[in-house]
Motif scaffolding. Structure first.
Motif: not given
Length: 226
Positions: A206-207, A55-60, A120-125
């Motif tokens: 959000d998702v 799990m990684e940090r994504g962009w808004p 990997s999966v990137a999600l907004v914090e």
């Protein structure tokens, strides 16, 4: 007199089983479910100590992004290999495929619930995800409890609960918020799926993932809810 008294005592004793039949049947159903769960748990293999997506940090602007996602069955059979996609804010993405191809397992992997996966999966914090399955879970209790789940029943104002019910076409249940029942048996599958959409309106994730969440609805109702 003694005979009549004895008969009355016997009748009273036997009436216990008649009066308690519903509770006994409910108790047996619970025991059967727990026994079945214990039996299946005994058959399940050990969960691998490592695995699952990173799990990684994504962009808004891009609430969800998936990179090089691989999903397998517990025995190692490949279901999905090298999946790459992203979903921008306000965008809808449709995943199509034949039955049993791994669509539900893919959602589990993205949510971090499937250890037999990598990538990997990137999600907004701080992003919140919600999955609407084909058959949503309806806990025992009042309709208020069912709608608020997984939040506490009093955490959601009545105005929001009523608005959500009316919005998804369940206005006939507005007067039943405090009615306690086994709602999974009282409501049709289509109504249960509408409950799922009401939860989405209340939770405002959000998702939002829909896993055949409209399978019991007609085309008109599906188009309205979507």
């Amino acid at each position: 007199m003694q005979t009549a008294g004895a008969f009355g005592q016997v009748q009273t004793s036997l009436s216990f089983f008649v009066n308690a039949y519903a509770r006994i049947a409910e108790w047996k159903a619970v025991v059967d479910r727990l026994s079945g769960f214990a039996a299946q748990a005994g058959l399940a293999g050990p969960v691998p100590p490592r695995g699952g997506v990173a799990m990684e940090r994504g962009w808004p602007q891009v609430p969800l992004s998936v990179a090089e996602l691989n999903v397998t069955t517990p025995d190692g059979t490949a279901l999905i290999e090298g999946a790459n996609f992203s979903v921008e804010a306000g965008q809808t993405l449709l995943l199509k495929g034949p039955s049993e191809c791994g669509k539900t397992t893919l959602l589990r992997a993205i949510c971090g619930f499937w250890p037999y996966s990598s990538g990997s999966v990137a999600l907004v914090e701080g992003a919140r995800m919600l999955v609407l399955p084909q058959s949503p879970y309806l806990p025992l209790g009042s309709l208020r409890v069912v709608l608020a789940y997984p939040a506490e029943e009093h955490a959601i104002p009545d105005s929001e609960l009523r608005h959500a019910l009316a919005k998804v076409g369940l206005g006939h249940l507005l007067a039943s918020l405090d009615h306690v029942d086994q709602w999974s048996a009282m409501l049709s599958l289509g109504e249960q799926q509408r409950i799922g959409f009401a939860r989405a309106l209340i939770a405002r994730p959000d998702v939002l993932f829909l896993d055949e969440a409209t399978s019991a609805l007609d085309e008109h109702a599906e188009a309205y809810l979507m």
